[in-house]
Design an enzyme around this catalytic site. Sequence first.
Site, mmCIF file in Angstrom:
data_model
loop_
_atom_site.group_PDB
_atom_site.id
_atom_site.type_symbol
_atom_site.label_atom_id
_atom_site.label_comp_id
_atom_site.label_asym_id
_atom_site.label_seq_id
_atom_site.Cartn_x
_atom_site.Cartn_y
_atom_site.Cartn_z
ATOM 1 N N TYR A 144 1.456 -1.213 0.304
ATOM 2 C CA TYR A 144 -0.111 -0.437 0.307
ATOM 3 C C TYR A 144 0.868 1.445 -0.173
ATOM 4 O O TYR A 144 1.359 1.995 1.485
ATOM 5 C CB TYR A 144 -0.797 -0.616 1.250
ATOM 6 C CG TYR A 144 -1.746 -1.597 0.774
ATOM 7 C CD1 TYR A 144 -2.196 -2.225 0.682
ATOM 8 C CD2 TYR A 144 -2.602 -1.653 2.559
ATOM 9 C CE1 TYR A 144 -3.229 -3.149 0.379
ATOM 10 C CE2 TYR A 144 -3.787 -2.336 2.008
ATOM 11 C CZ TYR A 144 -4.059 -3.455 1.224
ATOM 12 O OH TYR A 144 -4.484 -4.245 1.540
ATOM 13 N N GLY A 159 -12.681 -4.784 2.161
ATOM 14 C CA GLY A 159 -14.017 -4.140 1.156
ATOM 15 C C GLY A 159 -15.236 -3.977 1.121
ATOM 16 O O GLY A 159 -16.197 -3.511 0.839
ATOM 17 N N LEU A 214 -17.017 -1.335 2.625
ATOM 18 C CA LEU A 214 -17.548 -0.433 1.307
ATOM 19 C C LEU A 214 -17.541 -0.243 0.379
ATOM 20 O O LEU A 214 -18.378 0.346 -0.470
ATOM 21 C CB LEU A 214 -17.914 1.139 1.892
ATOM 22 C CG LEU A 214 -17.428 1.367 3.742
ATOM 23 C CD1 LEU A 214 -17.267 2.871 4.647
ATOM 24 C CD2 LEU A 214 -19.277 0.829 4.147
ATOM 25 N N ARG A 247 -9.611 7.291 5.230
ATOM 26 C CA ARG A 247 -8.112 8.184 5.083
ATOM 27 C C ARG A 247 -8.189 9.797 5.926
ATOM 28 O O ARG A 247 -7.818 10.303 5.287
ATOM 29 C CB ARG A 247 -7.743 8.285 3.875
ATOM 30 C CG ARG A 247 -8.779 8.592 2.538
ATOM 31 C CD ARG A 247 -8.269 8.518 1.181
ATOM 32 N NE ARG A 247 -8.902 8.426 -0.197
ATOM 33 C CZ ARG A 247 -8.337 8.916 -1.231
ATOM 34 N NH1 ARG A 247 -7.464 8.892 -1.523
ATOM 35 N NH2 ARG A 247 -9.878 8.251 -2.016
HETATM 36 P P1 NAP Z 1 -13.994 0.020 1.561
HETATM 37 O O1 NAP Z 1 -14.617 -0.179 3.083
HETATM 38 O O2 NAP Z 1 -14.867 -0.945 0.907
HETATM 39 O O3 NAP Z 1 -14.132 1.444 1.289
HETATM 40 C C1 NAP Z 1 -13.032 2.713 1.833
HETATM 41 C C2 NAP Z 1 -13.588 3.499 1.244
HETATM 42 O O4 NAP Z 1 -14.586 4.367 1.411
HETATM 43 C C3 NAP Z 1 -12.366 4.684 1.570
HETATM 44 O O5 NAP Z 1 -11.170 5.279 1.197
HETATM 45 C C4 NAP Z 1 -13.373 6.216 1.187
HETATM 46 O O6 NAP Z 1 -12.500 6.551 -0.391
HETATM 47 C C5 NAP Z 1 -14.121 5.823 1.589
HETATM 48 N N1 NAP Z 1 -14.974 5.705 2.588
HETATM 49 C C6 NAP Z 1 -14.938 5.338 3.796
HETATM 50 N N2 NAP Z 1 -16.197 5.790 4.481
HETATM 51 C C7 NAP Z 1 -17.062 6.577 3.904
HETATM 52 C C8 NAP Z 1 -17.633 7.964 4.812
HETATM 53 N N3 NAP Z 1 -18.027 6.578 6.177
HETATM 54 N N4 NAP Z 1 -17.874 8.366 4.070
HETATM 55 C C9 NAP Z 1 -17.686 8.160 2.633
HETATM 56 N N5 NAP Z 1 -17.631 8.019 1.813
HETATM 57 C C10 NAP Z 1 -16.255 6.971 3.104
HETATM 58 O O7 NAP Z 1 -12.754 -0.122 1.194
HETATM 59 P P2 NAP Z 1 -10.986 -0.975 1.071
HETATM 60 O O8 NAP Z 1 -10.261 -0.301 1.357
HETATM 61 O O9 NAP Z 1 -11.146 -0.816 -0.506
HETATM 62 O O10 NAP Z 1 -11.222 -1.831 1.881
HETATM 63 C C11 NAP Z 1 -11.004 -1.455 3.513
HETATM 64 C C12 NAP Z 1 -9.449 -2.806 4.216
HETATM 65 O O11 NAP Z 1 -9.284 -3.641 2.892
HETATM 66 C C13 NAP Z 1 -8.376 -1.766 3.047
HETATM 67 O O12 NAP Z 1 -7.884 -0.225 3.773
HETATM 68 C C14 NAP Z 1 -6.844 -2.580 3.303
HETATM 69 O O13 NAP Z 1 -6.615 -2.844 4.585
HETATM 70 C C15 NAP Z 1 -8.214 -4.199 2.760
HETATM 71 N N6 NAP Z 1 -8.144 -4.959 1.567
HETATM 72 C C16 NAP Z 1 -7.694 -5.494 1.426
HETATM 73 C C17 NAP Z 1 -7.233 -6.673 0.385
HETATM 74 C C18 NAP Z 1 -6.128 -7.435 0.332
HETATM 75 O O14 NAP Z 1 -5.688 -8.143 -1.138
HETATM 76 N N7 NAP Z 1 -6.083 -8.335 1.533
HETATM 77 C C19 NAP Z 1 -8.104 -5.851 -0.962
HETATM 78 C C20 NAP Z 1 -8.537 -4.624 -0.918
HETATM 79 C C21 NAP Z 1 -9.219 -4.016 0.465
HETATM 80 P P3 NAP Z 1 -12.449 7.906 -0.691
HETATM 81 O O15 NAP Z 1 -11.662 8.680 0.516
HETATM 82 O O16 NAP Z 1 -12.515 7.538 -1.869
HETATM 83 O O17 NAP Z 1 -14.268 8.845 -0.500
#
Ligand code: NAP
Length: 327
Positions: free
Chosen positions: A57, A203, A205, A279
């Site tokens: 990341y 993921g 959200l 973030r």
């Molecule tokens: P997610 O929870 O599906 O979405 C996160 C994004 O949604 C944020 O970066 C932000 O984007 C937006 N957001 C979050 N809260 C919000 C709110 N209250 N209001 C408006 N927008 C909001 O996230 P993800 O980061 O893809 O997944 C979560 C975590 O899982 C990752 O950070 C990582 O640690 C892990 N992950 C692991 C893998 C793997 O292969 N193991 C793959 C993917 C993710 P904006 O700031 O752009 O608006």
Amino acid sequence: MKETQLSTTDIHTSRVGLGTWAIGGWMWGGTDEDLSIETIRRALIEGVGLIDTAPIYGFGESERIVGQALKGLERSSFELATKVGIEWHEGNPYRNASRDRILKEIEDSLTRLDTDYIDVYQVHWPDPNVTIEETAATMRELYEQQLIRAVGVSNFSIDQMKQFMEHAPLHTCQPPYNLFERDIEGELKPFCKQNGIALITYGALCRGLLTGKMTMDTTFEGDDLRNVDPKFQAPRYSQYLNAVKRLKQVAEKYQKTLVQLSVNWILQQGIEVALWGARKPEQLADIDGTMDWEISEEDMQQIDQILQEEIENPIGPDFMAPPAREA
Ligand code: NAP
């Protein structure tokens, strides 16, 4: 914040974890370090214990920023989950879960995170060029040396987990899971339940789709992965947005936001920890209100019906898979 125990380990942590992929900037259109640090600290104030990151990341940036944000805090007041097994050259990621790579990466991660142990250490992706025995045996060594408190995998199939478990304990598994990405319900989730493997799902959200803030006019800057995410392209995008509109109405029945419904739904499926990516500190404002209430059975069925009616051709997050190294 409700807590859960991770498998047979002595780790007790929060059922919502903070995901810090976007905090690394790469594939998310850049990062803001001060805001990121504020976000991580806000998560702790809201009762989040588990912070999930990975070396890939931002090519070390996410781990470094997490380390900065947690500096000076009592080490036992949070749990660090990071990953191993992706290397990079000139900004391009490749899988590498070899023994040499793991032994190098753990040193780099400990330095960036400014800690002397990692709570949950996860093989980020299976590496087709390395035997699972080599990867698992190296993870076992780190566990026996008490450099890590739990052994985890991510994006592994059931067969790959079975092979892994012949050579090392396996405490956690990190697959994708949210209202729109439900592949694990068929076999992987039952397998983990039967084998006492805790699920830390990613993921929550669906990369922001399940916040309800996206519209047909939303644009993403720079290298933001949503520019290529097939869910965000026509004709699917409008289908997902239509589903979001109706899911919001279900949330409103409970005086909850769509974010609260989406996270609550995951936890109600028996997932131990849901990873919520954020973030900006205000993105965590809804945390208080994600637990301590239940979606009724009738509304669970209504949710399934909405998804079936609105999304004609659902698609998973496979586009994110990093390539193997070339032979
Ligand atoms: P997610 O929870 O599906 O979405 C996160 C994004 O949604 C944020 O970066 C932000 O984007 C937006 N957001 C979050 N809260 C919000 C709110 N209250 N209001 C408006 N927008 C909001 O996230 P993800 O980061 O893809 O997944 C979560 C975590 O899982 C990752 O950070 C990582 O640690 C892990 N992950 C692991 C893998 C793997 O292969 N193991 C793959 C993917 C993710 P904006 O700031 O752009 O608006």
